[in-house]
Enzyme design. Structure first.
Site, PDB file in Angstrom:
ATOM      1  N   ASP A 177    -100.859  43.023 -87.861  1.00 24.25           N
ATOM      2  CA  ASP A 177    -101.006  45.244 -88.639  1.00 24.25           C
ATOM      3  C   ASP A 177    -100.779  45.474 -90.014  1.00 24.25           C
ATOM      4  OD1 ASP A 177    -103.996  46.162 -86.940  1.00 24.25           O
ATOM      5  OD2 ASP A 177    -102.741  44.655 -86.575  1.00 24.25           O
ATOM      6  N   LYS A 217    -100.135  43.814 -82.246  1.00 23.27           N
ATOM      7  CA  LYS A 217    -100.509  44.057 -81.084  1.00 23.27           C
ATOM      8  C   LYS A 217     -99.167  44.092 -79.703  1.00 23.27           C
ATOM      9  CE  LYS A 217    -103.655  45.454 -80.235  1.00 23.27           C
ATOM     10  NZ  LYS A 217    -103.867  47.113 -80.494  1.00 23.27           N
TER      11      LYS A 217
END
Length: 380
Positions: free
Chosen positions: A253, A264
């Protein structure tokens, strides 16, 4: 405003129901999202008519995944412009909807920049809105192309690192067509190996607390005909110990300038396991995920999510009783620690695979050169 309608997901591959699309019905342009919170029970789409509905969809994880969030952010700016809302206000709300995923802000800035440039050149609101939409569509197309290139680079790297073939790959969270304009990031590499006849097994972490692996990656793997097995996150160690994992493939991300990777939560423990067991730990992400303005892992803002995601279990179409809309699994009043992401330092990352090529070993200098090469390519 978001409307919702459902349709059967039977007999379709994941790419046949796109995660995001722009439509222009007679009542006005809308952004249509596949509601990922409803999968795999049903394929339900959300129809967003304004940026506030899209912000809520982003926060609720109806639309998620770094590359797709960038696309959604760009379309959200275009939606505000086309429908005559305050574009700057919409852009600010969209960019802040999820702080860790850098692609979201990148997509917002790209469409907003096109909108402002058109106005500066003397265009009216309609022409500026068209420019924002064109920028969003271009980003969507480019992400699909980047996905295909990442798959090719990633498969070549797997074959180089694992010349015996028969790859057994462990993945975490969801990184397929549900997070991309194409076939994804890390999942796209596994899918390429499957199509080439070189994927022996895809190990799928269930990815607590929201089960993106169990609900979404397993959904995509099944529809692609891949050999896959689902496991609880804390079972991964026994797989490594048994010698059943040849490589770990994850997405990202945000990648800091020094190569630290936010992904995550649960990704960092896999990196530690992989290092101990001498297994390659590979990150697959587009260049837009590299953030030169974030110097290191400690500078990455990690999103903290609501505690009820841990203290309750939610499942599509299940009857619910908890305060957060789920089934309570902890005593009332239990406090929960619920970071959405963790950060893996660059020394635990074997390679970062992007559409522009592979960075290995992962260093700040190599990442800077990669980003510079990507800028030169874009400028041509």
């Amino acid at each position: 405003m978001a409307d919702q309608y459902a349709h059967s997901g039977e007999d379709k591959r994941p790419t046949e129901t796109p995660a995001i699309r722009w439509e222009e019905p007679p009542e006005g342009p809308v952004l249509v999202l596949l509601d990922q919170t409803r999968l795999p029970a049903e394929e339900m789409e959300l129809v967003c008519t304004d940026a506030s509905a899209l912000v809520e969809a982003i926060r609720s994880l109806a639309v998620r995944g770094a590359p797709l969030l960038g696309i959604a952010g760009a379309y959200g700016v275009a939606l505000a412009a086309v429908r005559g809302f305050d574009v700057d206000e919409a852009a600010a709300a969209l960019a802040g909807a999820r702080p860790t995923a850098v692609n979201l802000a990148v997509g917002v800035r790209r469409a907003l920049g096109a909108y402002r440039a058109a106005l500066a050149e003397g265009g009216d609101g309609r022409r500026a809105a068209e420019a924002a939409l064109a920028a969003a569509r271009a980003l969507h197309r480019e992400d699909a192309e980047a996905s295909a290139r990442m798959a090719g680079h990633g498969l070549a790297l797997l074959d180089e690192l694992l010349p015996a073939g028969g790859h057994r790959v462990l993945t975490h969270c969801n990184t397929g067509a549900l997070v991309s304009g194409g076939e994804g990031t890390a999942f796209a590499v596994a899918l390429a190996a499957h199509r080439a006849g070189r994927l022996r097994r895809l190990w799928v972490d269930e990815t607590r607390p929201l089960l993106q692996g169990a609900r979404l990656t397993a959904y995509e793997a099944a529809r692609s005909g891949m050999a896959y097995t689902l496991l609880t996150d804390n079972a991964a160690g026994s797989l490594f110990a048994a010698g059943e994992v040849d490589a770990v493939l994850i997405g990202a991300d945000r990648i800091a300038a020094d190569g630290s990777v936010a992904n995550k939560v649960g990704s960092y423990p896999l990196a530690v396991l992989a290092r101990y067991h001498h297994v390659p730990f590979i990150v697959v992400a587009p260049v837009t995920t590299v953030d030169p303005d974030t110097p290191d892992g400690a500078s990455i803002e990690v999103e903290q999510r609501a505690g009820h995601e841990v203290t309750e279990i939610t499942a599509p179409q299940a009857s619910v009783a908890g305060a957060g809309g789920g089934i309570a699994v902890a005593p009332l009043g239990t406090q929960a620690y619920n970071p959405a992401f963790d950060v893996t330092p660059p020394e635990l990352v074997t390679a970062i695979v992007t559409e522009e090529g592979v960075v290995s070993p992962v260093t700040s200098e190599a990442l800077a050169e990669l980003c510079a090469r990507a800028r030169r390519t874009t400028a041509r």
